[in-house]
Design a protein around this motif. Structure first.
Motif, PDB file in Angstrom:
ATOM      1  N   GLU A 158      72.853   5.258  -3.926  1.00 60.29           N
ATOM      2  CA  GLU A 158      71.819   6.043  -4.522  1.00 60.29           C
ATOM      3  C   GLU A 158      72.199   7.136  -5.555  1.00 60.29           C
ATOM      4  O   GLU A 158      71.639   7.497  -6.476  1.00 60.29           O
ATOM      5  CB  GLU A 158      70.597   6.748  -3.550  1.00 60.29           C
ATOM      6  CG  GLU A 158      69.952   5.551  -2.836  1.00 60.29           C
ATOM      7  CD  GLU A 158      70.550   4.833  -1.759  1.00 60.29           C
ATOM      8  OE1 GLU A 158      71.790   5.239  -1.397  1.00 60.29           O
ATOM      9  OE2 GLU A 158      70.260   3.813  -1.491  1.00 60.29           O
ATOM     10  N   LYS A 218      73.981   5.448  -8.173  1.00 57.36           N
ATOM     11  CA  LYS A 218      73.091   4.609  -9.252  1.00 57.36           C
ATOM     12  C   LYS A 218      72.406   5.651 -10.081  1.00 57.36           C
ATOM     13  O   LYS A 218      71.961   5.414 -11.212  1.00 57.36           O
ATOM     14  CB  LYS A 218      72.171   3.976  -8.259  1.00 57.36           C
ATOM     15  CG  LYS A 218      70.877   3.138  -8.947  1.00 57.36           C
ATOM     16  CD  LYS A 218      70.328   2.341  -8.165  1.00 57.36           C
ATOM     17  CE  LYS A 218      69.388   1.420  -8.948  1.00 57.36           C
ATOM     18  NZ  LYS A 218      68.219   0.744  -7.893  1.00 57.36           N
ATOM     19  N   SER A 275      72.905   4.364 -13.726  1.00 55.97           N
ATOM     20  CA  SER A 275      71.911   3.342 -13.979  1.00 55.97           C
ATOM     21  C   SER A 275      71.595   3.548 -15.746  1.00 55.97           C
ATOM     22  O   SER A 275      71.109   4.666 -16.065  1.00 55.97           O
ATOM     23  CB  SER A 275      70.680   3.761 -13.139  1.00 55.97           C
ATOM     24  OG  SER A 275      69.745   2.557 -13.464  1.00 55.97           O
ATOM     25  N   GLY A 276      71.643   2.540 -16.295  1.00 50.67           N
ATOM     26  CA  GLY A 276      71.003   2.431 -17.703  1.00 50.67           C
ATOM     27  C   GLY A 276      71.982   3.139 -18.755  1.00 50.67           C
ATOM     28  O   GLY A 276      71.712   3.026 -20.020  1.00 50.67           O
TER      29      GLY A 276
END
Length: 203
Positions: free
Chosen positions: A26, A29, A33-34
């Motif tokens: 988590e 990420k 992320s992105g």
């Protein structure tokens, strides 16, 4: 059944100073992320994750060894014949120390002419590893071929069933190894799963 084994996640954002090791997916990420070009990979220990980052977060590096040294291997995974690989503990290729550029592939390996066996390739890789270790002042060499480590690199090779080139190379490597060990060097076995020089796909 879910595994309770802890994992660590190394992350690296090219073009920035952002890199590190997260203790949960988590957390990792949320950082990657992105983000275009972000690199990340899971490891079973924090030390492995840090070694991967220090090696440049290269997905092509399959294994990173904990011990500083010279690592060698041979394999047929490229499909073109027997290849020879010599690297440091981080998987960085070292053959340029002993071979001309035209003898090294774009992948940093040395492709042998057709007709040579994988065992011959392992022995040749051991020779190069010994020469490179001598140049760099490295006292540790690792390989995953017990035949080469325990027999051929000591000049113990059967005259029957082996060609003259392998026999000659075995005697040459035995002399290099003897000199290396006299100066305090050690050649040790390492599993192919942990060998940074590993080429896989052995026949």
């Amino acid at each position: 059944m879910a595994s309770n084994k802890r994992k660590y996640y190394a992350y690296f954002i090219p073009g920035t100073k952002i890199k590190g090791v997260a203790e949960t997916w988590e957390e990792c990420k949320a950082i990657v992320s992105g983000v275009e070009g972000a690199k990340y990979k899971g490891f079973s220990t924090k030390e492995e994750a840090e070694r991967w980052l220090n090696a440049g977060a290269d997905y092509n590096v399959k294994h990173l060894a904990a011990v500083k040294g010279v690592y060698f291997d041979a394999g047929t995974g490229g499909g073109m014949g027997v290849e020879v690989s010599v690297t440091d503990e981080n998987g960085n290729d070292l053959l340029h120390n002993v071979l001309a550029k035209n003898l090294i592939s774009k992948r940093g390996k040395h492709l042998l002419p057709h007709g040579f066996t994988n065992n011959y390739g392992e022995l040749l890789a051991c020779k190069y590893a010994l020469q490179i270790a001598g140049q760099l002042g490295t006292k540790k060499i690792f390989g995953d071929s017990r035949l080469v480590l325990e027999y051929w690199s000591k000049g113990r090779i059967k005259r029957e069933g082996n060609d003259s080139k392998a026999i000659q190379l075995s005697l040459e490597v035995a002399k290099l190894r003897n000199d290396f060990e006299k100066k305090g060097g050690k050649i040790e076995y390492i599993s192919g799963d942990d060998n940074p020089a590993d080429l896989g796909f052995h026949k």
